[in-house]
Design an enzyme around this catalytic site. Structure first.
Site, PDB file in Angstrom:
ATOM      1  N   LYS A  80     -11.116  -2.123  -6.312  1.00  0.00           N
ATOM      2  CA  LYS A  80     -12.730  -1.617  -4.977  1.00  0.00           C
ATOM      3  C   LYS A  80     -13.185  -0.464  -5.488  1.00  0.00           C
ATOM      4  CE  LYS A  80     -13.208  -2.562  -1.522  1.00  0.00           C
ATOM      5  NZ  LYS A  80     -14.660  -0.931  -1.345  1.00  0.00           N
ATOM      6  N   GLY A 128      -6.304   4.686   2.456  1.00  0.00           N
ATOM      7  CA  GLY A 128      -7.359   4.987   2.965  1.00  0.00           C
ATOM      8  C   GLY A 128      -7.057   5.281   4.577  1.00  0.00           C
ATOM      9  N   SER A 129      -8.046   4.680   5.318  1.00  0.00           N
ATOM     10  CA  SER A 129      -7.266   4.965   6.950  1.00  0.00           C
ATOM     11  C   SER A 129      -6.881   4.072   7.553  1.00  0.00           C
ATOM     12  CB  SER A 129      -8.772   5.167   7.413  1.00  0.00           C
ATOM     13  OG  SER A 129      -9.060   3.274   7.770  1.00  0.00           O
ATOM     14  N   THR A 130      -5.912   5.247   8.444  1.00  0.00           N
ATOM     15  CA  THR A 130      -4.567   4.029   8.622  1.00  0.00           C
ATOM     16  C   THR A 130      -5.070   2.596   9.586  1.00  0.00           C
ATOM     17  OG1 THR A 130      -2.618   5.635   9.323  1.00  0.00           O
ATOM     18  CG2 THR A 130      -2.821   4.008  10.540  1.00  0.00           C
ATOM     19  N   VAL A 190      -7.582   0.090   8.736  1.00  0.00           N
ATOM     20  CA  VAL A 190      -7.799  -0.253   8.030  1.00  0.00           C
ATOM     21  C   VAL A 190      -7.078  -1.001   6.926  1.00  0.00           C
ATOM     22  CG1 VAL A 190      -9.203  -0.649   5.184  1.00  0.00           C
ATOM     23  CG2 VAL A 190     -10.436   0.212   7.263  1.00  0.00           C
ATOM     24  N   GLU A 209      -1.210   3.957   1.392  1.00  0.00           N
ATOM     25  CA  GLU A 209      -1.020   5.907   1.855  1.00  0.00           C
ATOM     26  C   GLU A 209      -2.088   5.640   3.339  1.00  0.00           C
ATOM     27  OE1 GLU A 209      -1.248   4.160  -1.614  1.00  0.00           O
ATOM     28  OE2 GLU A 209       0.714   4.751  -1.965  1.00  0.00           O
ATOM     29  N   CYS A 243      -6.853  13.707   2.517  1.00  0.00           N
ATOM     30  CA  CYS A 243      -5.502  13.098   3.492  1.00  0.00           C
ATOM     31  C   CYS A 243      -4.553  14.308   4.068  1.00  0.00           C
ATOM     32  CB  CYS A 243      -4.550  12.074   2.704  1.00  0.00           C
ATOM     33  SG  CYS A 243      -4.243  12.631   1.338  1.00  0.00           S
ATOM     34  N   GLU A 273      -7.616  12.636  13.300  1.00  0.00           N
ATOM     35  CA  GLU A 273      -7.745  12.795  11.940  1.00  0.00           C
ATOM     36  C   GLU A 273      -9.323  12.822  11.672  1.00  0.00           C
ATOM     37  OE1 GLU A 273      -7.468  10.066   8.059  1.00  0.00           O
ATOM     38  OE2 GLU A 273      -6.863  11.862   7.497  1.00  0.00           O
TER      39      GLU A 273
END
Ligand code: NAD
Length: 517
Positions: free
Chosen positions: A208, A261-263, A265, A284, A318, A415
């Site tokens: 996705k 992706g983000s922490t 999510v 990651e 990142c 971030e």
């Protein structure tokens, strides 16, 4: 936004890159034809079950470039069914590794043959520099594919030295159907970082892509089929996170989810995995990486490195070096130099070969960065340069440097994922180690010094997955990459990434005439 800052600095920074109205020049003739806009399931491009589409927007001019099929749960179900069939009964996991490697090598050649088109898609989709994608990012993705193609026939277990009269060995077997959920900041890198090791392992998969950048992923799926990857092995379902993404992380027939992706999510993905079939999870996630510059560092290269560390890919990286700590002996000189270089950094249309920074990828990202900048100003941070959007059209933001901040400031803690640096002074090694570690993240860190004792002390004291010494962003396919703390777990790159797509099976048998018989 503050028009005064805009007009004063815009002229200086966008020199020769704006028209009479102040808009940045655009290179519309570079826009490629968009060939693939559907979902890719079981080797075919198909509409979504509900017939819905989502828009992709060019961040240079906010024009809609394509309407792409929007997948949801029903489409994920179909893609998983195809991947399951391909895994349980198809040739991919069963063929000799060298044969998978040959097909992957052909895939790599086809990407090279289409590199201009692929690079242009990421420019109109994510605002990425065309020249960077063409010269660096896509060739690196191709190199990943070749690295894992070479590893595909070197997957083996171990002979075990058992303590009793038993003979034992391990087999490494593909983990099964993998769901890859990826972000928008590096569509080529992210796609291949996930797909290449999983292909080599013999897995089948549903990818996705981020809703902002689906175009090149669909092109890669087309090229994979052309190279000979069997139907059902790679499926691509475009769609939004809470619908298509959630359907993947909670699916009962997916054996592993590999998420970048983000922490925030990442946490949701892990919960969905836990409450469905306890699928394996690799996360990651985000970062807030420190670069530590000691008194003996070369000022010219240190300022170049620190600036590139935050501004590369407009800060949407990142591992962006968003916290720069400089020792007091060189701080004043460092600040002067880096601010001058930031003011001269060229921002403009990402198709322009002289430009070093394009537009932020999306409206959401653009607004998020600007709101952090305003927050920094409100918190009393000193703005050394930048701090405003650029141009009258498109999601351009000036390279921005704040100082007079500490680890308590929101702009130092969070971030931002944009071209915003926090520049800070430190006195002692102990102090900088403590401050660099004062973050919930742990993705990467940079150390700039010629002193080997400092290198050894600091690199061992920083809790982060990658430490770059006298360099930054030095990725390599053979070098495992991943986070500590809330930057996640699970490695990309290197053989560690291959192994995460493999189960270890133990096989044990008694030795002849042993008491076990
Ligand atoms: P994001 O977490 O918003 O989205 C990432 C992906 O997750 C997208 O495909 C999105 O559609 C999907 N998603 C969103 N909600 C979901 C849900 N409820 N269930 C399942 N999937 C869902 O992140 P982003 O804004 O696309 O990317 C930026 C973030 O990614 C930053 O935090 C950045 O640091 C991180 N990142 C990390 C690495 C790394 O290797 N550590 C690399 C690149 C980016």
């Amino acid at each position: 936004m503050t028009q005064e800052i805009l007009s004063a600095e815009k002229r200086e920074m966008a020199e020769n890159r704006s028209d009479a109205n102040g808009s940045l020049k655009t290179y519309d003739d570079h826009v490629p034809e968009i060939k693939f806009t559907k979902l890719f399931i079981n080797g075919e491009f198909v509409d979504s079950v509900k017939g819905r589409t989502l828009e992709t927007v060019d961040p240079r001019n906010l024009q809609v470039t394509a309407r792409v099929a929007e997948g949801d749960k029903e489409d994920v179900d179909l893609a998983v069914e195809a991947a399951r069939q391909a895994f349980d009964h198809g040739p991919w996991p069963r063929m000799p590794g060298y044969q998978r490697g040959r097909i992957m090598s052909k895939f790599a050649v086809l990407i090279e043959e289409n590199i201009d088109e692929l690079a242009a898609l990421d420019t109109i989709n994510g605002g990425k520099l065309f020249s960077f994608s063409k010269a660096m990012e896509i060739p690196y993705a191709v190199a990943s594919l070749r690295y894992y193609a070479g590893a595909a026939d070197k997957i083996h277990g171990e002979v075990l030295k058992m303590s009793r009269d038993l003979h034992g060995y391990t087999l490494r077997e593909p983990i099964g159907v993998v769901g890859h959920i990826i972000p928008w900041n590096g569509p080529a890198t992210m796609f291949m970082m996930k797909v290449a090791p999983a292909l080599a392992a013999g897995c089948t998969m549903v990818v996705k892509p981020a809703e902002q950048t689906p175009l090149s992923a669909l092109f890669y799926a087309h090229l994979a089929k052309k190279a000979g990857v069997p139907d059902g092995v790679i499926n691509v379902v475009n769609g939004f996170g809470p619908t298509a993404g959630a359907a993947i992380s909670g699916h009962m027939d997916i054996d592993m989810v590999s998420f970048t992706g983000s922490t925030e999510v990442g946490r949701i993905v892990m919960q969905a995995a836990a409450t469905s079939n306890l699928k394996q999870v690799s996360l990651e996630l985000g970062g807030k990486s420190p670069i530590m510059v000691f008194d003996d560092a070369d000022l010219d290269s240190a300022t170049d490195l620190a600036l590139t560390g935050i501004l590369v890919n407009k800060g949407e990286v990142c591992v962006a070096g968003s916290r720069v700590y400089v020792q007091e002996g060189i701080y004043e000189e460092f600040e002067k130099k880096i601010v001058a270089k930031a003011k001269a950094w060229s921002v403009g249309d990402p198709f322009d070969p002289n430009v070093r920074q394009g537009p932020q990828a999306s409206k959401e990202q653009f607004e998020k960065i600007l709101s952090y900048i305003e927050h920094g100003k409100r918190e009393g941070a000193t703005l050394l340069t930048g701090g405003a959007p650029l141009g009258t059209k498109g999601y351009y933001i000036q390279p921005t440097i704040f100082t007079n901040v500490t680890e308590d400031n929101v702009i130092v803690k969070d971030e931002i994922f944009g071209p915003v640096m926090s520049l800070m002074k430190f006195k002692t090694t102990e102090e900088v180690i403590k401050r660099a570690n004062d973050t919930r993240y742990g993705l990467a860190a940079g150390i700039l010094t010629k002193n080997i004792d400092l290198v050894n002390t600091v690199s061992r004291s920083i809790r982060a997955g990658t430490i770059w010494i006298n360099c930054y962003l030095a990725f390599d396919n053979d070098c495992p990459f991943g986070g500590y703390k809330m930057s996640g777990f699970g490695k990309d790159y290197g053989l560690d990434a291959l192994h995460k797509y493999l189960h270890v099976k133990s096989v044990v048998t008694p030795i002849y005439n042993s008491p076990w018989l």
